[in-house]
Design a protein around this motif. Structure first.
Motif, short mmCIF file in Angstrom:
data_model
loop_
_atom_site.label_atom_id
_atom_site.label_comp_id
_atom_site.label_asym_id
_atom_site.label_seq_id
_atom_site.Cartn_x
_atom_site.Cartn_y
_atom_site.Cartn_z
N GLN A 108 0.71 5.67 -6.36
CA GLN A 108 1.23 5.89 -7.71
C GLN A 108 2.75 5.70 -7.73
O GLN A 108 3.49 6.45 -7.11
CB GLN A 108 0.88 7.29 -8.23
CG GLN A 108 1.46 7.59 -9.61
CD GLN A 108 0.94 6.64 -10.70
OE1 GLN A 108 -0.25 6.57 -10.94
NE2 GLN A 108 1.84 5.88 -11.33
N LEU A 110 6.53 5.23 -9.74
CA LEU A 110 7.29 5.98 -10.73
C LEU A 110 7.03 5.43 -12.13
O LEU A 110 6.95 4.22 -12.33
CB LEU A 110 8.78 5.86 -10.41
CG LEU A 110 9.17 6.35 -9.01
CD1 LEU A 110 10.54 5.82 -8.62
CD2 LEU A 110 9.14 7.86 -8.96
N PHE A 112 8.07 6.39 -16.50
CA PHE A 112 8.83 7.25 -17.39
C PHE A 112 7.88 8.06 -18.27
O PHE A 112 8.08 8.18 -19.48
CB PHE A 112 9.82 6.43 -18.21
CG PHE A 112 10.98 5.92 -17.40
CD1 PHE A 112 11.91 6.80 -16.88
CD2 PHE A 112 11.15 4.57 -17.16
CE1 PHE A 112 12.99 6.34 -16.13
CE2 PHE A 112 12.23 4.10 -16.41
CZ PHE A 112 13.15 5.00 -15.90
N GLY B 106 0.47 -7.04 -6.74
CA GLY B 106 1.40 -7.13 -7.87
C GLY B 106 1.54 -5.85 -8.66
O GLY B 106 2.32 -5.80 -9.61
N MET C 79 13.99 -3.88 -14.09
CA MET C 79 12.60 -3.51 -14.34
C MET C 79 12.29 -3.59 -15.83
O MET C 79 13.12 -3.24 -16.65
CB MET C 79 12.32 -2.09 -13.84
CG MET C 79 13.23 -1.03 -14.41
SD MET C 79 12.82 0.68 -13.90
CE MET C 79 13.31 0.68 -12.20
N LEU C 81 9.76 -2.08 -18.83
CA LEU C 81 9.00 -0.83 -19.01
C LEU C 81 8.49 -0.75 -20.44
O LEU C 81 9.04 -1.38 -21.35
CB LEU C 81 9.84 0.39 -18.65
CG LEU C 81 11.05 0.74 -19.50
CD1 LEU C 81 10.75 1.93 -20.40
CD2 LEU C 81 12.22 1.06 -18.60
N ASN C 82 7.41 -0.01 -20.60
CA ASN C 82 6.78 0.19 -21.91
C ASN C 82 7.20 1.56 -22.43
O ASN C 82 6.63 2.58 -22.04
CB ASN C 82 5.26 0.11 -21.78
CG ASN C 82 4.81 -1.25 -21.28
OD1 ASN C 82 5.20 -2.27 -21.84
ND2 ASN C 82 4.01 -1.27 -20.23
N ASN C 83 8.20 1.59 -23.31
CA ASN C 83 8.71 2.88 -23.75
C ASN C 83 7.80 3.57 -24.75
O ASN C 83 8.05 4.71 -25.11
CB ASN C 83 10.13 2.77 -24.31
CG ASN C 83 10.28 1.66 -25.31
OD1 ASN C 83 10.24 0.49 -24.93
ND2 ASN C 83 10.44 1.99 -26.56
N GLY C 86 5.59 4.96 -21.36
CA GLY C 86 6.26 5.29 -20.10
C GLY C 86 5.84 4.49 -18.90
O GLY C 86 6.43 4.63 -17.82
N THR C 87 4.81 3.65 -19.02
CA THR C 87 4.38 2.85 -17.87
C THR C 87 5.39 1.76 -17.53
O THR C 87 6.22 1.37 -18.36
CB THR C 87 3.03 2.15 -18.14
OG1 THR C 87 3.10 1.48 -19.39
CG2 THR C 87 1.89 3.14 -18.16
N GLY C 88 5.29 1.26 -16.30
CA GLY C 88 6.05 0.10 -15.89
C GLY C 88 5.27 -1.17 -16.16
O GLY C 88 4.21 -1.14 -16.81
N GLY C 90 3.79 -4.66 -14.14
CA GLY C 90 3.52 -5.25 -12.83
C GLY C 90 4.18 -6.60 -12.66
O GLY C 90 4.84 -7.13 -13.56
N THR C 107 -1.49 4.02 -14.82
CA THR C 107 -1.00 4.17 -13.45
C THR C 107 0.07 3.14 -13.06
O THR C 107 0.65 3.27 -11.99
CB THR C 107 -2.15 4.03 -12.42
OG1 THR C 107 -2.61 2.67 -12.40
CG2 THR C 107 -3.30 4.96 -12.75
N GLN C 108 0.28 2.10 -13.89
CA GLN C 108 1.24 1.07 -13.46
C GLN C 108 2.65 1.66 -13.36
O GLN C 108 3.22 2.08 -14.36
CB GLN C 108 1.24 -0.11 -14.42
CG GLN C 108 2.27 -1.19 -14.06
CD GLN C 108 2.03 -1.82 -12.69
OE1 GLN C 108 0.99 -2.40 -12.45
NE2 GLN C 108 2.98 -1.68 -11.76
N GLY C 109 3.18 1.68 -12.15
CA GLY C 109 4.53 2.18 -11.94
C GLY C 109 5.57 1.11 -12.21
O GLY C 109 5.26 -0.08 -12.43
N LEU C 110 6.80 1.52 -12.20
CA LEU C 110 7.92 0.63 -12.44
C LEU C 110 8.07 -0.36 -11.29
O LEU C 110 7.92 0.02 -10.12
CB LEU C 110 9.20 1.45 -12.58
CG LEU C 110 9.17 2.50 -13.70
CD1 LEU C 110 10.26 3.53 -13.48
CD2 LEU C 110 9.31 1.83 -15.05
N THR C 111 8.32 -1.61 -11.59
CA THR C 111 8.66 -2.61 -10.57
C THR C 111 9.90 -3.35 -11.05
O THR C 111 10.24 -3.33 -12.23
CB THR C 111 7.53 -3.64 -10.35
OG1 THR C 111 7.56 -4.60 -11.42
CG2 THR C 111 6.16 -2.99 -10.30
#
Lengths: 358, 358, 358
Positions: A108, A110, A112, B106, C79, C81-83, C86-88, C90, C107-111
């Protein structure tokens, strides 16, 4: 050392005429040794390094721009994180069970998911859009002497979260309005959020849509607030309602909260009673709390929590909390991830932690 | 330009009386063109843009607060990242194989899996809690002339990691103690970490628990350190032991390391021999290293690595490394992700990279 | 407030002699209420809180170090992000379909998948390595009056992305070269990227390898640019070619673009025609665009988009866009995630948003 805000190149260049703009990086790192045990045959204890026993670990970036004429624009991006192992914390994208999965262990990243909003504010209040706390969660956070964190977290928070699903504490795709600050002690907010389903006439097309409202009044030593919310689900709407009050009595702060919730046909009810007592550089925290439902057997658990926080500075604290939980009506909850020996048992937990903010 | 630390609003407000508090953002971006080839029928080469051939790419946030009286509190949040494609790097949450999965291609987000700790320090040393490097890994990092990175990474690191599992280099849920700096050249640290399993009497209840210790002595041109660790696993404990030494001889630095490990019934053994030679704004790096086990056939690989780093500034460097690996006893390792033509073959690899720190 | 760059401890210490080094944190938060509807039996509308209707939400860190002698080193980590939740976002690790999966919901984190590069620059231009925009995408971004974002995004971008696969807009493992700025109005860049497959003689060993080039000329009110690229795939190479022009006529900016693409046997073609008109603190934006292929039936969609952006400050804007899309030849595209009632229908969408940069 003079107070300095982190002023970024782009920001400063753009706002030469307005002195009240800033971007701030902020955060909390809180680690706690967490022990839990339960009674009954087959029960098992557990010892972990957990986090956020006193203050939720986070890292965030926020900024405010003065637009002139009493107006301002701002953003807030805040991630949760598990500092015991470095993982991030996922989020929920549609306010429904389908929008929040569990990532494979250790993967998992990070997000926001704690808060990611953009706001426009003026003398009329604040409009805030994005993923944000739900209005009704604030009474469970602010009026819990243990801060809704760690082993002492009040039952309306810990058990309520399990009962009430993904919009319990936060909502994605939300539109919020906050009353301005100068209303003679009255404060409040309202939030509407979208499940974002296609409008195809299906029974579930409103799933994840919802709204909440919170109103309060703070005057000198008193503070009282009431909140209500509903998230629509074809399987049965989720309702979350609570009322809470604070009374500051010298060094003592008395807190009380009552919850009345519903998830479809199941009704939930709970309360918190407790307070804090300031002893110089420390705070004693105590709470008795309960949460139960009217599901078969009327499962319920009561918790007694006692803690002490010692402030080494404004930013750094050590703390300990001990809690005892008793299950009734078939409930089998435990503290600090102990394993229950069966229904209706007891569980005891201990936190010993260290918290730094920045 | 005067030296400036990033001073955040919250921090500065809280520490007006103490001048030595700071929050720092730091990082490394290192990209390398990586070529690998192997011999034998069916072997295949590969050309990639890799990263971290000289210095591990990362982004981090750390801070120190002076608590007065010689005490300080600090935090350290550091993420690894793959700057060739933008992905993050996962972590392991329980020091066992079950705690570290591989995310779908990815999708791996950023985590603070490199290090996420909070510390309390004083004249007595430092207590550090969270996810951190294991004590025993430092001898493999510091005493490898190639820095345990890139195609020249010494065999006790590259093959040891595969042999020894998730606590090889770091541990989650850890409690560390570091000796203070002023011990006449002696230094050291100890770490205890938790697997966080439930205490149910199962044979695996201690899995992932472990401890490590490292002790060293540095005096003028000499530095020597020894380390040992054990991670408990019902399937067979993992032991990792090593000793290493450095001798600075004018512009030359000689390095040596010996490893003696065990994973259950399989014993591992390895060594590093090499050094660096400073030529003004550059460093020549060379190492011969070996790692093998006593598994069936006694598989083993030897590596010869030679590299050069040219420093364009203190922050920016270009570098190249060439390495040659020879397999024995059924081993089929390759360099830079080439495909082996079968067991006991050879592999050659080349890195050509660029590194910037900030 | 004077202009201040974020100067980090490590950076400032290392560059005392060179005054032009800096590290900058930067970002955008853009939220938009997005409504889409489609016609035909079974069609369905959708209302969402989306993001990036005017400017792509992001958070980044970039820095430049002056190496002296006209040379500089720099890095860029950015990066998406989807504000709204909060997801990042890929990324794709190998420029092939296998390198970019979809993470489980929430679950998609920040990249740093938007861009993660390190560069060396001088009077001869810039060498840039890592994950970066592809050269050919810039004509679709810069010459689209609606900025290739939101409901008004031109068809060569929205439909082209679906047609042309993972290297449409960015490539991982890339090596880029940029012409210097002082060429009398001429500008350009070239990029080569690696699929990183093993060289085993398989038909797919070159999959994901590719290259692109872009050349332009800007002089006073005129700007014209042409770009071409190819990504190798055994199933059929992907070609992406376009030409675009701008003409600034007082307060009006006229824009035009033509695309000629190919994915294996399928050819794609499209165009954008439109412009912006500045009205003091706002911009009116309009575009007519088309994208279609020669697949069975010659599916194609045309879009008319009209929008207005009102700038509250240099950093903060409110905006609205309305768009109408018409499908032909069996195409069934919709706007803002509405559900089509069948092929050859129409769809209408509306964005109402708020954007802040920092």
């Amino acid at each position: 050392m003079k107070k300095t805000v982190l002023c970024l190149a782009a920001l400063c260049a753009a706002t030469a005429a307005t002195a009240q703009s800033s971007v701030t990086m902020f955060g909390v790192v809180d680690a706690t040794l967490a022990y839990g045990t339960a009674d009954g045959p087959g029960s098992a204890s557990r010892l972990r390094l957990a986090n956020s026993g006193y203050h939720q670990t986070r890292l965030g970036f926020r900024g405010v721009e003065d637009l002139g004429g009493g107006m301002s624009a701002s953003f807030w991006l805040e991630m949760g994180l598990n500092n015991d192992d470095g993982t991030g914390i996922g989020t929920n994208v549609n306010n429904q069970a389908s929008g929040g999965s569990v990532a494979p262990a250790g993967t998992q990243g990070l997000t926001f998911g704690r808060r990611s909003t953009v706001s426009l504010a003026g003398s009329w209040g604040e409009l805030r859009v994005g993923r944000d706390y739900s209005p009704q969660i604030w009474n469970l956070l602010i009026f819990d002497p243990l801060g809704a964190l760690g082993v002492g977290m009040a039952q309306p928070f810990s058990a309520g979260a399990a009962t009430l699903g993904p919009t319990f504490a936060r909502a994605s795709n939300s539109f919020g309005y906050f009353l301005p600050a100068n209303l003679g002690g009255f404060y409040g907010q309202a939030q509407y959020y979208l499940g974002e389903n296609v409008r195809n006439g299906a029974a579930t097309e409103d799933d994840g849509n919802g709204a909440g409202v919170r109103l309060g009044y703070a005057n000198g030593p008193f503070d009282v607030a009431v909140a209500a919310s509903r998230t629509r689900l074809a399987a049965g709407d989720v309702h979350q309602n609570n009322i809470a009050a604070k009374w500051q009595l010298g060094s003592a702060r008395l807190l009380a909260e009552v919850s009345r919730d519903r998830n479809g046909a199941v009704r939930g009810h709970g309360f918190i009673l407790g307070g804090l007592y300031n002893v110089g550089s420390g705070d004693i925290r105590a709470a008795y709390s309960r949460y139960g439902t009217d599901a078969a057997g009327s499962p319920r658990a009561d918790k007694l929590a006692l803690g002490y926080v010692h402030h080494l500075s404004k930013r750094t604290a050590v703390y300990t909390t001990v809690a005892r939980l008793k299950n009734h009506g078939g409930s089998a909850q435990t503290l600090n991830a102990a394993v229950a020996g069966g229904p209706n048992g007891s569980s005891t937990g201990l936190d010993l932690g260290f918290r730094q903010t920045f």
